[in-house]
Design an enzyme around this catalytic site. Sequence first.
Site, PDB file in Angstrom:
ATOM      1  N   MET A   1      79.463  61.468  24.026  1.00 32.16           N
ATOM      2  CA  MET A   1      78.262  62.211  24.407  1.00 32.16           C
ATOM      3  C   MET A   1      78.558  63.711  24.388  1.00 32.16           C
ATOM      4  O   MET A   1      79.637  64.145  24.776  1.00 32.16           O
ATOM      5  CB  MET A   1      77.763  61.788  25.793  1.00 32.16           C
ATOM      6  CG  MET A   1      78.665  62.145  26.941  1.00 32.16           C
ATOM      7  SD  MET A   1      77.988  61.612  28.545  1.00 32.16           S
ATOM      8  CE  MET A   1      78.647  59.960  28.606  1.00 32.16           C
TER       9      MET A   1
ATOM     10  N   GLN B   1      85.904  62.083  18.491  1.00 31.43           N
ATOM     11  CA  GLN B   1      84.882  61.795  17.483  1.00 31.43           C
ATOM     12  C   GLN B   1      84.725  62.976  16.529  1.00 31.43           C
ATOM     13  O   GLN B   1      84.587  64.120  16.958  1.00 31.43           O
ATOM     14  CB  GLN B   1      83.529  61.495  18.131  1.00 31.43           C
ATOM     15  CG  GLN B   1      82.489  61.032  17.118  1.00 31.43           C
ATOM     16  CD  GLN B   1      81.118  60.848  17.711  1.00 31.43           C
ATOM     17  OE1 GLN B   1      80.382  61.826  17.907  1.00 31.43           O
ATOM     18  NE2 GLN B   1      80.746  59.600  18.008  1.00 31.43           N
TER      19      GLN B   1
ATOM     20  N   GLU C   1      73.127  57.580  13.793  1.00 26.32           N
ATOM     21  CA  GLU C   1      72.120  58.432  14.451  1.00 26.32           C
ATOM     22  C   GLU C   1      71.475  59.487  13.560  1.00 26.32           C
ATOM     23  O   GLU C   1      70.887  60.444  14.045  1.00 26.32           O
ATOM     24  CB  GLU C   1      72.724  59.105  15.695  1.00 26.32           C
ATOM     25  CG  GLU C   1      72.467  58.369  16.976  1.00 26.32           C
ATOM     26  CD  GLU C   1      73.384  57.168  17.191  1.00 26.32           C
ATOM     27  OE1 GLU C   1      73.101  56.388  18.104  1.00 26.32           O
ATOM     28  OE2 GLU C   1      74.382  56.996  16.464  1.00 26.32           O
TER      29      GLU C   1
ATOM     30  N   TYR D   1      72.994  61.585  11.408  1.00 24.84           N
ATOM     31  CA  TYR D   1      73.836  62.732  11.064  1.00 24.84           C
ATOM     32  C   TYR D   1      74.306  62.611   9.608  1.00 24.84           C
ATOM     33  O   TYR D   1      73.905  61.702   8.886  1.00 24.84           O
ATOM     34  CB  TYR D   1      75.005  62.830  12.042  1.00 24.84           C
ATOM     35  CG  TYR D   1      74.577  63.195  13.455  1.00 24.84           C
ATOM     36  CD1 TYR D   1      74.044  64.447  13.739  1.00 24.84           C
ATOM     37  CD2 TYR D   1      74.697  62.277  14.497  1.00 24.84           C
ATOM     38  CE1 TYR D   1      73.650  64.785  15.037  1.00 24.84           C
ATOM     39  CE2 TYR D   1      74.309  62.605  15.795  1.00 24.84           C
ATOM     40  CZ  TYR D   1      73.785  63.863  16.054  1.00 24.84           C
ATOM     41  OH  TYR D   1      73.387  64.201  17.328  1.00 24.84           O
TER      42      TYR D   1
ATOM     43  N   ARG E   1      81.609  54.828  14.009  1.00 25.57           N
ATOM     44  CA  ARG E   1      80.323  54.521  14.643  1.00 25.57           C
ATOM     45  C   ARG E   1      79.289  54.378  13.537  1.00 25.57           C
ATOM     46  O   ARG E   1      78.881  55.357  12.907  1.00 25.57           O
ATOM     47  CB  ARG E   1      79.919  55.592  15.644  1.00 25.57           C
ATOM     48  CG  ARG E   1      78.617  55.224  16.349  1.00 25.57           C
ATOM     49  CD  ARG E   1      78.441  55.911  17.665  1.00 25.57           C
ATOM     50  NE  ARG E   1      77.218  55.455  18.317  1.00 25.57           N
ATOM     51  CZ  ARG E   1      76.845  55.819  19.531  1.00 25.57           C
ATOM     52  NH1 ARG E   1      77.601  56.632  20.237  1.00 25.57           N
ATOM     53  NH2 ARG E   1      75.731  55.368  20.058  1.00 25.57           N
TER      54      ARG E   1
ATOM     55  N   HIS F   1      67.886  60.042  15.511  1.00 21.25           N
ATOM     56  CA  HIS F   1      67.260  60.882  16.535  1.00 21.25           C
ATOM     57  C   HIS F   1      65.785  61.134  16.226  1.00 21.25           C
ATOM     58  O   HIS F   1      64.998  61.403  17.140  1.00 21.25           O
ATOM     59  CB  HIS F   1      68.002  62.210  16.659  1.00 21.25           C
ATOM     60  CG  HIS F   1      69.339  62.096  17.322  1.00 21.25           C
ATOM     61  ND1 HIS F   1      69.535  61.375  18.476  1.00 21.25           N
ATOM     62  CD2 HIS F   1      70.560  62.594  16.995  1.00 21.25           C
ATOM     63  CE1 HIS F   1      70.802  61.438  18.837  1.00 21.25           C
ATOM     64  NE2 HIS F   1      71.447  62.169  17.953  1.00 21.25           N
TER      65      HIS F   1
ATOM     66  N   GLN G   1      67.015  62.455  33.060  1.00 20.59           N
ATOM     67  CA  GLN G   1      66.646  63.746  33.637  1.00 20.59           C
ATOM     68  C   GLN G   1      67.837  64.694  33.794  1.00 20.59           C
ATOM     69  O   GLN G   1      67.677  65.907  33.689  1.00 20.59           O
ATOM     70  CB  GLN G   1      65.974  63.543  34.992  1.00 20.59           C
ATOM     71  CG  GLN G   1      64.580  62.966  34.918  1.00 20.59           C
ATOM     72  CD  GLN G   1      63.984  62.716  36.291  1.00 20.59           C
ATOM     73  OE1 GLN G   1      63.697  61.585  36.668  1.00 20.59           O
ATOM     74  NE2 GLN G   1      63.804  63.772  37.044  1.00 20.59           N
TER      75      GLN G   1
ATOM     76  N   CYS H   1      70.878  64.236  32.075  1.00 22.35           N
ATOM     77  CA  CYS H   1      71.794  64.237  30.925  1.00 22.35           C
ATOM     78  C   CYS H   1      71.090  64.649  29.637  1.00 22.35           C
ATOM     79  O   CYS H   1      71.194  65.795  29.202  1.00 22.35           O
ATOM     80  CB  CYS H   1      72.474  62.878  30.790  1.00 22.35           C
ATOM     81  SG  CYS H   1      71.345  61.467  30.785  1.00 22.35           S
TER      82      CYS H   1
END
Length: 666
Positions: free
Chosen positions: A26, A101, A165, A167, A215, A253, A340, A342
């Site tokens: 993250m 990562q 995601e 990318y 991933r 995303h 809220q 993060c």
Amino acid sequence: MPHRHLLSPITLRAIHLPNRMIMGSMHLGFEGLPDAWPRLAAFYAERARGGIGLIVTGGVAPNEQGNFGPDGTVLTSEAELPGHQLITQAVHREGGRIIMQILHCGRYSRMKDIVAPSAIRAPINSATPRELTDAEIVQTVADYANCARLALLAGYDGVEVMASEGYLINEFLAPRTNKRTDRWGGDLHGRMRFLVEIVRAVRQALGEAKMMSVRLSMVDLVEDGLSADEVVAVAQAIEIEGCDLINSGIGWHEARVPTIAHTVPQGVWSWATARVKAAVKIPVAASNRIKTPDLAESLIAEGQCDLVSMARPLLADPAFAAKVARGEASTINACIGCNQGCLDPIFSGGAATCLVNPRAGREGEFMARPPCETKRIAVVGGGPAGLACALEAAKRGHAVTLFDAAPQLGGQFILAQTVPGKEEYAATPAYYAQALTQAGVTLRLGRAAAASDLTGFERIVLATGIRPRKLDLPGADHPKVVGYEDILSGAKRAGARVAIMGAGGIGFDVALTLVGEDHEADFNAQWGIDRAFTHRGALAEPSAPPPPKRAITMLQRKPDRPGASLGKTTGWIHKAHLQRHHVDMLAGVTYRRIDDAGLHVTLNGEDRLIEADTIVVCIGQEPRRDLADELKALGRDVQLIGGARDASKLDALAAFEEGTRLGLAL
């Protein structure tokens, strides 16, 4: 033994993991700050101390073009190693294992010169990327290998290649974003060449001792994403090239399907991971909306995955894994999926923390020290601020008594957990009820505290919360007018035609509660997710909603778009859900009066009647300070926190932080 599958060890390459729990990657939002490296070291060290099997860092770019933006991190030379070494040394001192990562953001980057396989702008970015040349692609592959080499010098136990995601690598894989006709595009063999070359080069850079995770997107959830067979083919190709672990990524995303918010059922994506696990021999980790040890255990036991990757649950409770290992899973401070603290701040340019754990990402700020003198402390109010204050003060040795007029702890969380999709909010009061008892806090519940109850206490903290603001309007006392607490608590039922005065967070909660009675059991059907994976991206046409039982109109005085103040990562979900159920939303209205016909307003200069059988008032809150005024009149010193101090913005994130800070300072 409970959770025996989850607690069983596993070896990846030469890296031995004591359990099957991974802290997923993250971005924390403070990576670009001057004090970033010590903060990151403290953050990861606390999770290592908490017993997690493997930590994956936030994404580190292999070159400047791939960086998140000014708040991102790159690793391109040995001069950048010292900060990373702070992290690895801190984690290893705690007996942990950590991999870095490697993430190239591609067209999601906020840098000036962004690049992608093809010059196609992302819907969530205002900039259009430049198409990479063949020579630049070859150099980028080399940059990945160099980044992996440097990660080993920094002391990491391996690396994770981010190919999910939406990318850069994911952009090469999907026809949606790869329109190339050269060797890096076209059919799947061409589109996955970039990833295969990266995995091959990274494997060579790592050698035989260190592990490599990839991933991989299990399901893209966008039009022209990968097909089911292509996802499997990519997984098999990277297995051949020396990948040791496939970690699951779910959705891009830019996907218009929620993947990790509290409205998403827990474990709902495990089917996508299970498809890949069945097709490869190397371990596969499941991720997204896995937040309890019981769910994680069942997924592994059923053969749907080999490990589980959890990110936000490790923000909420860094000792998650240790508590599972000790047989104390019931004491975990559970993530409630609110975003809220993060993701909302991250996507708004801020830094991540956690609503239920304000220490997260700020471990150095919240240091618990024994008080110079222990005192008898009264905390009045069992909402977020009062709970946090009472617990921290008691853990430091003070004798704390917590008073609350309600028969159960939680304050506004008691109402919040009744909202469809927010049922998980019940976990927080349950955690505090247990933690307060263990800390020796005396609970006085079910009766409002009076000034006479507080004699003998050396410090008095009032966290008495808020009360709804009264409606000042002709007809405000009409029988059809009800407060939001009446609806959320179930004390009153709404009629067939409902007007909701206020379109902030509470107004949306009321609308979601009323719409939630038109129950939609199938999340996949509602959002158009094809578990059979017959179409690219696993998308299908969403099912038709059931006929609405009510006609609902939401209104607000502000001319802003209704819902503009909602969380960045969850607000769009709530708005889409209400629109699906034909909830009408009006902004810029002037309230005039209420009568038997309904709510009379002025909109765009014209008078208008909103016919309503029930009018729900959600126009804000006021601090509840009656007891404070009484105590001050008696000459007692009191300290106000939470909504009792400032009700202008009902914010559990601020309340938990304020209560925690005071509890550590008393």
